[in-house]
Design a protein around this motif. Structure first.
Motif, PDB file in Angstrom:
ATOM      1  N   PHE A   1       0.870  -1.175   0.000  1.00  0.00           N
ATOM      2  CA  PHE A   1       0.000   0.000   0.000  1.00  0.00           C
ATOM      3  C   PHE A   1       0.904   1.221   0.000  1.00  0.00           C
ATOM      4  CE2 PHE A   1      -1.970   3.501   2.308  1.00  0.00           C
ATOM      5  CZ  PHE A   1      -3.121   3.684   1.562  1.00  0.00           C
ATOM      6  N   ARG A   2       0.699   2.126  -0.977  1.00  0.00           N
ATOM      7  CA  ARG A   2       1.547   3.318  -1.091  1.00  0.00           C
ATOM      8  C   ARG A   2       0.716   4.580  -1.242  1.00  0.00           C
ATOM      9  NH1 ARG A   2       6.567   2.077  -5.241  1.00  0.00           N
ATOM     10  NH2 ARG A   2       7.598   0.450  -4.016  1.00  0.00           N
ATOM     11  N   PHE A   3       1.320   5.676  -0.773  1.00  0.00           N
ATOM     12  CA  PHE A   3       0.779   7.017  -0.996  1.00  0.00           C
ATOM     13  C   PHE A   3       1.821   7.811  -1.768  1.00  0.00           C
ATOM     14  CE2 PHE A   3       0.591  11.485   0.507  1.00  0.00           C
ATOM     15  CZ  PHE A   3      -0.625  11.828  -0.070  1.00  0.00           C
ATOM     16  N   LYS A   4       1.387   8.451  -2.838  1.00  0.00           N
ATOM     17  CA  LYS A   4       2.290   9.188  -3.717  1.00  0.00           C
ATOM     18  C   LYS A   4       1.750  10.608  -3.882  1.00  0.00           C
ATOM     19  CE  LYS A   4       4.167   8.775  -8.440  1.00  0.00           C
ATOM     20  NZ  LYS A   4       3.225   9.524  -9.288  1.00  0.00           N
ATOM     21  N   LYS A   5       2.583  11.598  -3.531  1.00  0.00           N
ATOM     22  CA  LYS A   5       2.141  12.998  -3.564  1.00  0.00           C
ATOM     23  C   LYS A   5       3.024  13.793  -4.517  1.00  0.00           C
ATOM     24  CE  LYS A   5      -0.107  16.692  -2.078  1.00  0.00           C
ATOM     25  NZ  LYS A   5       0.616  17.723  -2.875  1.00  0.00           N
TER      26      LYS A   5
END
Length: 205
Positions: free
Chosen positions: A160-164
């Protein structure tokens, strides 16, 4: 132009792999669901997909450097925009789904704890391949990636990743909506992306 961008990104990726060839190296694949939106637009998340490859360079037992190349489809759905109809000279509101496709090269730091649990973070350079934006402020983007993962002994993993994104990607003056306060647009519209997927790491001897 896109072919030149692709060639450059591939050159950088494989140069990094070659420079690190003397360390323990494991190639792998990743794919999954991409959920994205554009900040300060009060629009819906766009479901799509991502797919890519990586090379895990194990520098210590707990730490690995992982260069990646990914194809990621991002954007934002149900974006409200008001404009003056040139035929009737009346104010109208339309809803659009915005789509952008990126070739993303990442340099992910991976720390492993316990039996396969991982903490991941690092920068990414996103090269725009295609989009349906009427006006944009930049063709490429710089992003920061962070996430959690679990890899089983078989090589199969879940992540699970968050990319900003860091750059303002579109011209909010064009998409600005002043007919409904619920759709107030800010001036700094950046990519926001969540990734939920699987990975497979090959055990190369």
């Amino acid at each position: 132009m896109y072919k030149k961008k692709l060639a450059f990104v591939l050159f950088v990726f494989f140069t990094i792999i070659k420079l690190q060839a003397q360390t323990a190296f494991k190639p792998g694949l990743r794919a999954g669901l991409s959920l994205s939106t554009i900040s300060e637009m009060h629009a819906d998340y766009r479901p799509d997909f991502y797919v890519g490859g990586f090379g895990e360079i194990n520098l210590t037992k707990r730490y690995a450097l992982q260069p990646e190349i990914n194809y990621i489809r991002q954007g934002s759905n149900n974006v409200a925009r008001n404009f003056t109809d040139p035929d009737t000279q009346t104010e109208r509101v339309i809803y659009q789904d915005l789509q952008m496709s990126y070739l993303s090269i990442s340099m992910i730091n991976k720390f492993t704890f316990g039996q396969g649990f991982q903490v991941q973070f690092g920068p990414a350079l996103d090269v725009l391949l295609s989009d349906n934006l009427a006006f944009r402020k930049t063709y490429n983007d710089l992003s920061f990636v962070t996430g959690l993962a679990y890899r089983m002994p078989s090589g199969l993993g879940f992540e699970f990743r968050f990319k900003k994104g860091l750059f303002d990607v579109l011209d909010s003056d064009y998409y600005y909506n002043n007919s409904n306060n619920d759709y107030f647009f800010g001036d700094y519209n950046t990519n926001v992306n969540f990734q939920i997927g699987i990975t497979y790491t090959f055990d190369v001897k």
